[in-house]
Structures are given as C-alpha cells and as structure tokens.
Design an enzyme around this catalytic site. Structure first.
Site, PDB file in Angstrom:
ATOM      1  N   CYS A 243      -4.367  12.458  13.864  1.00 40.45           N
ATOM      2  CA  CYS A 243      -5.004  11.173  13.582  1.00 40.45           C
ATOM      3  C   CYS A 243      -4.845  10.309  14.814  1.00 40.45           C
ATOM      4  CB  CYS A 243      -4.400  10.522  12.353  1.00 40.45           C
ATOM      5  SG  CYS A 243      -2.696  10.057  12.617  1.00 40.45           S
TER       6      CYS A 243
ATOM      7  N   ASP B 225       4.853   0.234  12.020  1.00 43.84           N
ATOM      8  CA  ASP B 225       3.612  -0.355  11.504  1.00 43.84           C
ATOM      9  C   ASP B 225       3.439  -1.827  11.909  1.00 43.84           C
ATOM     10  OD1 ASP B 225       2.910   2.023  10.392  1.00 43.84           O
ATOM     11  OD2 ASP B 225       3.331   1.469   8.316  1.00 43.84           O
TER      12      ASP B 225
ATOM     13  N   ARG C 139      -8.481  -0.571   4.761  1.00 40.22           N
ATOM     14  CA  ARG C 139      -7.606   0.440   4.165  1.00 40.22           C
ATOM     15  C   ARG C 139      -6.283  -0.180   3.735  1.00 40.22           C
ATOM     16  NH1 ARG C 139      -5.853   4.554   7.944  1.00 40.22           N
ATOM     17  NH2 ARG C 139      -4.510   4.849   6.165  1.00 40.22           N
TER      18      ARG C 139
ATOM     19  N   ARG D 155       1.148  14.043  13.738  1.00 37.33           N
ATOM     20  CA  ARG D 155       1.623  13.809  12.370  1.00 37.33           C
ATOM     21  C   ARG D 155       1.597  15.060  11.483  1.00 37.33           C
ATOM     22  NH1 ARG D 155      -0.497   8.113  10.151  1.00 37.33           N
ATOM     23  NH2 ARG D 155       1.369   8.244   8.870  1.00 37.33           N
TER      24      ARG D 155
ATOM     25  N   LYS E  62       0.834  -1.207   0.000  1.00 37.03           N
ATOM     26  CA  LYS E  62       0.000   0.000   0.000  1.00 37.03           C
ATOM     27  C   LYS E  62       0.868   1.257   0.000  1.00 37.03           C
ATOM     28  CE  LYS E  62      -1.735   1.672   4.033  1.00 37.03           C
ATOM     29  NZ  LYS E  62      -1.412   3.100   4.214  1.00 37.03           N
ATOM     30  N   ASN E  63       1.853   1.281   0.922  1.00 36.13           N
ATOM     31  CA  ASN E  63       2.637   2.509   1.078  1.00 36.13           C
ATOM     32  C   ASN E  63       3.595   2.765  -0.078  1.00 36.13           C
ATOM     33  OD1 ASN E  63       1.330   3.047   3.424  1.00 36.13           O
ATOM     34  ND2 ASN E  63       3.043   2.537   4.786  1.00 36.13           N
TER      35      ASN E  63
HETATM   36  C1  UD1 Z   1       4.698   6.689   6.564  1.00 36.45           C
HETATM   37  C2  UD1 Z   1       3.789   5.521   6.322  1.00 36.45           C
HETATM   38  C3  UD1 Z   1       3.225   5.004   7.641  1.00 36.45           C
HETATM   39  C4  UD1 Z   1       4.350   4.715   8.618  1.00 36.45           C
HETATM   40  C5  UD1 Z   1       5.294   5.899   8.747  1.00 36.45           C
HETATM   41  C6  UD1 Z   1       6.534   5.606   9.571  1.00 36.45           C
HETATM   42  C7  UD1 Z   1       2.905   6.013   4.114  1.00 36.45           C
HETATM   43  C8  UD1 Z   1       1.733   6.373   3.284  1.00 36.45           C
HETATM   44  N1  UD1 Z   1       2.712   5.938   5.458  1.00 36.45           N
HETATM   45  O1  UD1 Z   1       3.915   7.736   7.145  1.00 36.45           O
HETATM   46  O2  UD1 Z   1       2.474   3.821   7.393  1.00 36.45           O
HETATM   47  O3  UD1 Z   1       3.820   4.430   9.894  1.00 36.45           O
HETATM   48  O4  UD1 Z   1       5.744   6.323   7.435  1.00 36.45           O
HETATM   49  O5  UD1 Z   1       7.230   4.528   9.040  1.00 36.45           O
HETATM   50  O6  UD1 Z   1       3.978   5.741   3.608  1.00 36.45           O
HETATM   51  N2  UD1 Z   1       7.257  14.212  10.968  1.00 36.45           N
HETATM   52  C9  UD1 Z   1       7.268  15.551  11.296  1.00 36.45           C
HETATM   53  N3  UD1 Z   1       7.031  16.459  10.303  1.00 36.45           N
HETATM   54  C10 UD1 Z   1       6.781  16.088   9.019  1.00 36.45           C
HETATM   55  C11 UD1 Z   1       6.774  14.719   8.679  1.00 36.45           C
HETATM   56  C12 UD1 Z   1       7.015  13.803   9.693  1.00 36.45           C
HETATM   57  O7  UD1 Z   1       7.496  15.895  12.451  1.00 36.45           O
HETATM   58  O8  UD1 Z   1       6.582  16.963   8.163  1.00 36.45           O
HETATM   59  C13 UD1 Z   1       7.485  13.182  12.008  1.00 36.45           C
HETATM   60  C14 UD1 Z   1       6.229  12.348  12.291  1.00 36.45           C
HETATM   61  O9  UD1 Z   1       5.377  12.976  13.213  1.00 36.45           O
HETATM   62  C15 UD1 Z   1       6.834  11.076  12.810  1.00 36.45           C
HETATM   63  C16 UD1 Z   1       8.121  10.934  11.994  1.00 36.45           C
HETATM   64  O10 UD1 Z   1       8.409  12.252  11.496  1.00 36.45           O
HETATM   65  O11 UD1 Z   1       7.180  11.218  14.172  1.00 36.45           O
HETATM   66  C17 UD1 Z   1       8.070   9.975  10.842  1.00 36.45           C
HETATM   67  O12 UD1 Z   1       6.874  10.204  10.102  1.00 36.45           O
HETATM   68  P1  UD1 Z   1       6.781   9.951   8.534  1.00 36.45           P
HETATM   69  O13 UD1 Z   1       7.883   9.066   8.094  1.00 36.45           O
HETATM   70  O14 UD1 Z   1       6.631  11.257   7.848  1.00 36.45           O
HETATM   71  O15 UD1 Z   1       5.402   9.192   8.418  1.00 36.45           O
HETATM   72  P2  UD1 Z   1       4.464   9.224   7.169  1.00 36.45           P
HETATM   73  O16 UD1 Z   1       5.288   9.481   5.963  1.00 36.45           O
HETATM   74  O17 UD1 Z   1       3.299  10.099   7.441  1.00 36.45           O
END
Ligand code: UD1
Length: 420
Positions: A116, A305, A397, A121, A22-23
């Site tokens: 969420c 995850d 999902r 996030r 999915k991701n």
């Molecule tokens: C992706 C995955 C999700 C997985 C996560 C971590 C997808 C669609 N989803 O989510 O399933 O659980 O990676 O492996 O690929 N952060 C910030 N600011 C930002 C972005 C991130 O502070 O702008 C922080 C987040 O709060 C979190 C960390 O960085 O603590 C990692 O998050 P991130 O890798 O961005 O998660 P997603 O990409 O949303």
C-alpha cells in the site's frame, strides 16, 4: 471526484465532538462474527472504511442496521467465508475477518492485501499465529486459503514487532480454541483493549489487557455483546495539531486524553497550551511554534498515524525538527506535497529533517493516503492563500464529517465537485 478547498489563515474557534475510533470499530465489527446473535456497538463512526467492513459482512449473510452511531449486527446465520480482492484492496483491515471466521467456520479465504502507499505491510505474523493454532494455509491466486479440520488449538505466539491487527486477529481466533493461547510482545494500543473488553463481554477469558502479554483461555461458548467504541485518538490528535497550525482556541468533547500521552507532551513542548479532563481537551496557541524532534513507536509511543500531520505543523515552526518513522518504511508520501506548499523537508532514509520557515503558501495538492491527506488539511488551514486537495476519498476513509467539523470551528473550507 470531489476536492476540498481551503482558504487558509483563519484561527479555529469553538467546540466539536470527537467520533468513535475507526481502528477500534473495525475489529469490534468483525468480532461479531464469532458467535450467533444480535450484537450492539455504540459510537461507530460512519466512514467509508466502516461501511466497507459492513458490506464485507453482508457478503457472509450478516444483517445490520444503524441508528445514529449505534450498530445492531445480526450474525445469526452466516454462510460465506471469502473476502474478495475488490474489498480487501480498498481496505487492508478486511483481513480482520480471518480470526473470527476460522473460529466459527473453520475456514476462511481472504485476498492477500498487496503493498500500500505506506509500505509493504505483510500479514505474516497473523498467518504464523494461525499456523501454530493448527490451521492449514494455502496461497492460491492471490488468496490466503485457511482451513482447520478439528478446531483451533491454543499456542504461544511471539511477534517480532507488536502488530495491532495481528494481535487482534490471533486473539479473536484464540477465544474459543482448545487450551490456552499466549500472545507475547502483543500490541498495547487502546483499540486492542477495546476489543478485549468486547470479547470479555462475550464471555471470553482473557488476561493482560493493556500489557504486552495476553493470555487467552479458550471457552466453549460465547454470547452476543453490547460495547461502546472508544473515541478516535487519531482524529483527536489531528484537530489538536490543526489548532497548533492555524492558531485559535478549541474544545474537543467526547475524547480520551489518556490515549494520547506522547502527543500531548510533544505539542506542549511545541508551544501549544492544552488542558484536559477525563473526556475533554482544550487547546490554544497564541505564541509562535517551537520545533520538536520525535520518533514514531508502538503505543504508548508517538503514533505513526499522526506523523504526517505533525510534520506539517513542524514545517511552520521556527527551527529544525528531526522526525524518525520507525513503523512503516515508506510513510513520507506527504513530503512531496507539503513541499509544493513551501515546506523545506529533506528525507534521509527513515528520517525527515524539517526546516521550519514560519509559514506555508496555498497550492494544488493531491492526497496519497489517509493520514497524508490529513497533513495537507492541517497545512491548508494555516497556509496563506488557497489550497485545493484532490483525491479526498482517502480522507473519507477515516475522518467523520471533517469538513462540517472544521466549518463549525470557523475554517474557510468547502468540498466541491472536481471538474473533469
Ligand atoms: C494498524 C492500524 C494503522 C496503524 C498501524 C500502526 C488498524 C486497522 N490499522 O495497522 O492505522 O498505522 O496499526 O499503529 O488498526 N508487520 C509485519 N508483519 C505482520 C504485521 C505487521 O511485519 O504480519 C509490521 C508492519 O509492516 C509494521 C509493524 O509490523 O512495520 C506494525 O504494523 P501493524 O501494527 O500490524 O499495523 P496494522 O495492524 O496493519
């Protein structure tokens, strides 16, 4: 609303095939927006999230068709550039249209994802990257309005924490920007590598695949691509853990064991027997489960995850397990539900201490988010008695054919309509 009913205690036997990730599929789908033409993506799971992403692309005028697991996406003409609150609230990954739309249209308006179930996030890293590339950002009525007048410029971005979708979004914005973009402390998740491969097939110039430094030299033109989605490592891990919980012997086909380095080691430490080839895994458990400690980390560390599912497993082991969640601040929603099934878990800040007590009992529980729901399925498969899981739309999902696959492995599981 549907619910899943599991009569636990039956070991799993047989073989199943793992679906596409999915991701990985979500960014591959949004990358098609980067250039005009017909793109082909193989091994795309048919899930609520992939359908939502395609529905979002339709609102921009994109046409697509599905033939089995292959999607053909025609991005010849696109008109819109707005991702509405209604779509983004059901799937945060909708923000992945920002980079491609800015690259192709110079404009994107995307509803800000709210908090969420697993934490705040934010998307500040994505926005910082775009800003450095010359994008003007406005926040109004809950939307990020992003515009760039004279095209995007390459820049250097450093992420405090390696963000998966942040890396993907900035990389997609950078492929046609003027000059070179460097992403430091980039995410190294295999899904990012899959996107690099798609962008390379489109004619992009990217160095540093699978490392924490991506160097993207902007090119003038891209072409449509054909790409295969990598196998879903989280689905793979969930089935391995399910066998750990319920016992039995299962072969998983069409997976990629090299994408699960930390999980495989940890599960072996917990007493599972696992053999691997390049694209299969065979897992069995006959003896008792040992407690293990682990900490979620960016790839190649233990995936957040799979934390909930592994916690369910640990609640059936003998002994004490300490689990630290370092990626998301509120990812213990499953604890309360697992406790309803007899698990002994204490949450202390970012850690959970699990007193494995050898077994769980079936109960009525509620799914709270995607992976938390999967932990309840794992628990239900092993518990004595009947487990009823409601709000299963979360599971839909991210897990293709979950009930059918577990049924094929001999689990006593069914999906039924919930009475009002
Ligand atoms: C992706 C995955 C999700 C997985 C996560 C971590 C997808 C669609 N989803 O989510 O399933 O659980 O990676 O492996 O690929 N952060 C910030 N600011 C930002 C972005 C991130 O502070 O702008 C922080 C987040 O709060 C979190 C960390 O960085 O603590 C990692 O998050 P991130 O890798 O961005 O998660 P997603 O990409 O949303």
């Amino acid at each position: 609303m549907d619910k899943i009913v599991i009569e636990g205690g039956k070991p799993l036997q047989g073989e199943i095939s793992i679906s596409g990730a999915k991701n990985a599929a979500l960014p591959l789908i949004t990358a098609t927006l980067l250039t005009q033409g017909k793109h082909i993506i193989h091994n795309v799971p048919d899930l609520r999230d992939t359908r939502t992403m395609l529905a979002l692309l339709e609102t921009f005028g994109v046409h697509w068709e599905r033939d089995g697991a292959t999607l053909t996406i025609n991005t010849e003409n696109i008109a819109g550039f707005e991702a509405s609150y209604d779509l983004v609230k059901t799937m945060r990954a909708s923000v992945l249209v920002l980079g491609p739309l800015l690259s192709r249209m110079g404009r994107a308006r995307v509803s800000m994802p709210g908090g969420c179930a697993i934490g705040a996030r934010p998307i500040d890293y994505h926005l910082q990257g775009f800003k450095k590339m010359g994008v003007e950002l406005d926040l109004d009525e809950g939307y990020v309005d992003a515009q760039v007048a004279d095209g995007l410029n390459g820049c250097t971005v450093y992420f405090d924490i390696p963000s998966v979708t942040g890396t993907e979004n900035v990389m997609m914005a950078a492929v046609k920007a003027k000059g070179t973009t460097v992403i430091k402390n980039a995410a190294r998740e295999p899904e990012v590598g899959n996107l690099v491969d798609m962008l390379l097939a489109m004619g992009a110039d990217i160095e540093g695949r699978d490392t924490d430094k991506l160097v993207i030299k902007g090119v003038k033109k891209l072409k449509p691509a054909e790409i295969t989605t990598i196998p879903d490592r989280i689905e793979t891990g969930t089935y391995l853990i399910a066998v750990g919980a319920a016992g039995g012997k299962v072969k998983l086909k069409n997976c990629n064991p090299s994408h699960l380095p930390s999980l495989l080691e940890k599960l072996r430490e917990a007493g599972l027997s696992i053999t691997e080839t390049d694209d299969t895994l065979e897992v069995s458990r006959t003896g008792s489960l040992r407690s293990i400690d682990f900490k979620t980390l960016p790839y190649p560390g233990f995936p957040t995850d799979l934390q909930a599912q592994t916690m369910a497993l640990m609640s059936m082991a003998n002994g004490l397990s300490v689990i630290a969640e370092t990626i998301f601040e509120n990812r213990f929603m499953h604890v309360a539900e697992l406790k309803r099934m007899g698990a002994k878990i204490r949450v202390d800040g970012h850690s959970a201490i699990v007193h494995g007590n050898g077994g769980l009992t079936g109960a009525r529980v509620m799914a709270t988010d995607l992976r938390a729901s999967a932990s309840l399925v794992v628990a239900g498969l092993a518990a004595s008695g009947v487990t009823e899981i409601s709000r299963i739309y979360h599971l839909e999902r991210g897990y293709e054919d979950l009930v059918r696959k577990l049924d094929k492995l001999g689990a006593r599981i069914k999906k039924i309509k919930e009475e009002k």
